[in-house]
Each structure stands twice: as structure tokens, then as C-alpha cells.
Write a protein that holds these residues in place. Structure first.
Motif, PDB file in Angstrom:
ATOM      1  N   TYR A  82     -16.052   9.587 -28.117  1.00 39.04           N
ATOM      2  CA  TYR A  82     -16.598   8.244 -27.945  1.00 39.04           C
ATOM      3  C   TYR A  82     -17.867   8.080 -28.768  1.00 39.04           C
ATOM      4  O   TYR A  82     -18.626   9.033 -28.946  1.00 39.04           O
ATOM      5  CB  TYR A  82     -16.953   7.998 -26.477  1.00 39.04           C
ATOM      6  N   ALA A  83     -18.118   6.871 -29.232  1.00 38.78           N
ATOM      7  CA  ALA A  83     -19.366   6.554 -29.920  1.00 38.78           C
ATOM      8  C   ALA A  83     -19.655   5.077 -29.733  1.00 38.78           C
ATOM      9  O   ALA A  83     -18.739   4.249 -29.686  1.00 38.78           O
ATOM     10  CB  ALA A  83     -19.269   6.898 -31.396  1.00 38.78           C
ATOM     11  N   GLY A  84     -20.927   4.758 -29.618  1.00 35.28           N
ATOM     12  CA  GLY A  84     -21.326   3.368 -29.485  1.00 35.28           C
ATOM     13  C   GLY A  84     -22.829   3.237 -29.550  1.00 35.28           C
ATOM     14  O   GLY A  84     -23.562   4.223 -29.507  1.00 35.28           O
ATOM     15  N   GLY A  85     -23.281   2.011 -29.664  1.00 37.53           N
ATOM     16  CA  GLY A  85     -24.715   1.753 -29.726  1.00 37.53           C
ATOM     17  C   GLY A  85     -25.008   0.318 -29.361  1.00 37.53           C
ATOM     18  O   GLY A  85     -24.101  -0.510 -29.258  1.00 37.53           O
ATOM     19  N   GLY A  86     -26.275   0.039 -29.159  1.00 37.05           N
ATOM     20  CA  GLY A  86     -26.673  -1.323 -28.850  1.00 37.05           C
ATOM     21  C   GLY A  86     -28.161  -1.418 -28.574  1.00 37.05           C
ATOM     22  O   GLY A  86     -28.873  -0.410 -28.494  1.00 37.05           O
ATOM     23  N   ASP A  87     -28.624  -2.642 -28.436  1.00 41.39           N
ATOM     24  CA  ASP A  87     -30.027  -2.912 -28.159  1.00 41.39           C
ATOM     25  C   ASP A  87     -30.373  -2.489 -26.734  1.00 41.39           C
ATOM     26  O   ASP A  87     -29.570  -2.682 -25.815  1.00 41.39           O
ATOM     27  CB  ASP A  87     -30.335  -4.395 -28.331  1.00 41.39           C
ATOM     28  N   ILE A  88     -31.571  -1.931 -26.552  1.00 37.44           N
ATOM     29  CA  ILE A  88     -32.050  -1.481 -25.242  1.00 37.44           C
ATOM     30  C   ILE A  88     -33.543  -1.750 -25.137  1.00 37.44           C
ATOM     31  O   ILE A  88     -34.180  -2.152 -26.108  1.00 37.44           O
ATOM     32  CB  ILE A  88     -31.792   0.032 -25.040  1.00 37.44           C
TER      33      ILE A  88
END
Length: 189
Positions: A82-88
């Protein structure tokens, strides 16, 4: 060392002809990194991964990379990635401390058609121990000139707070705080 680097940049800028293209990049930021792990209640599914929360000149964000193994699968152990990203939300105080909170949805990319992995976290990092520093420089010539550098410092960190995988509590470990500066000047003749 800084004077020499600045001198090279000034010299390259002055010697570039009017027809030369000049590209500059400069990035700096801090990050807090944690490993995480979880085993399902039935002992069949083990998930391990890394969460990197960062603040840079491009904003605050997190990246998650994970590996999940189902040891009770009908045809034997089956792994998925799995891989992912986003604003935090992220706040850092150099290599002393940092806090990160948010949700990242990591997509399964091994082609098994599994649902995404949702990672929710509210973590605090506290720097501990010695600081390690690394630097690198690169220069090239030819049909153009490239000068680049990277300088990073890192420090181990204690981790507090919570992290969950698809709603199940997980364990965060292996904390690290990182600060990095990188730049590049490219002159194309």
C-alpha cells in the motif's frame, strides 16, 4: 564552504549567456518518521509500514507505505502493498519535537483488488540522543552546468499518541526527526 558555494553560483550566473536557460530550486523542511505495526485479533493478518509527516516549502503532508500479509489465506500466505499520501496537520520545532495528526488513505497497488488501508494518527515526537549530519555536493559541466547540494540532520525520537489501521489500534515505534535543505542550479547553454 558556504562562501565557495555562493561564489560558484554567482560565477555561473554571470557567465551564462543571454540565450542560456537558468533553473533554480531550493527546498527546505522538517519531517517526523515513525514505523508502525499491527496483528489482527485472529493472528492472521500482519501489517507493517512507515509514516513520514513533513513540512516543506510546499506545505504539510504525510506519506504512508505499508505491507500487509494474510497468513490464513486459502492458497497460503498472501502479501499486498500500500502507498498513499495527503495533507495533514504538522508542527515541528527543529530536531527537538514535532506533532502530526490526520488521516491518510493508502491504496493497494499489487493488483489484488483489496480495499485501501486507512491510517489515522495523532502523534507527538520528542527528540532524544545525538544529532547525525550528512551533506553532499555535485557539479557537472558539458552542454550545461549543474550545481546541487543536500544537507540533512536527523535525530532519534520518542513517540507518544495513537495510530490506527482501518480503525484498529496499532503500535508506533522507531521515531526519527529530520531536517533537510536541498538546492540545485542548472544552466543550459
Amino acid at each position: 564552504m558556504r562562501t565557495v558555494g555562493l561564489g560558484v553560483v554567482i560565477a555561473l550566473s554571470l557567465t551564462a549567456s543571454a540565450s542560456a536557460e537558468i533553473f533554480r530550486t531550493h527546498v527546505h523542511g522538517t519531517a517526523a518518521i515513525a514505523s508502525f505495526s499491527d496483528v489482527s485479533a485472529d493472528g492472521c493478518v500482519e501489517t507493517t509500514g512507515t509514516l513520514a509527516a513533513a513540512s516543506s516549502t510546499n506545505g504539510t503532508f504525510a506519506i504512508v507505505v505499508a505491507e500487509r500479509w494474510d497468513y490464513c489465506a486459502p492458497d497460503g500466505p498472501a502479501g499486498s502493498f500500500y502507498a498513499g499520501g495527503g495533507d495533514i496537520a504538522y508542527s515541528g520545532n527543529g530536531l527537538s519535537s514535532a506533532s502530526a495528526s490526520g488521516t491518510v488513505v493508502a491504496e493497494e497497488y499489487t493488483g489484488r483488488g483489496l480495499p485501501p488501508l486507512t491510517v489515522e494518527f495523532e502523534l507527538a515526537f520528542s527528540g532524544t540522543g545525538a544529532v547525525t549530519a550528512t551533506t553532499s555536493r555535485f557539479a557537472s559541466g558539458g552542454g550545461g552546468t549543474t550545481v546541487s547540494f543536500t544537507s540533512s540532520r536527523s535525530r532519534n525520537a520518542n513517540i507518544g499518541g495513537s495510530i490506527s489501521l482501518d480503525g484498529d489500534a496499532a503500535t508506533a515505534s522507531g521515531g526519527q526527526l529530520v531536517a533537510e535543505v536541498a538546492g540545485e542550479l542548472v544552466v543550459v547553454h
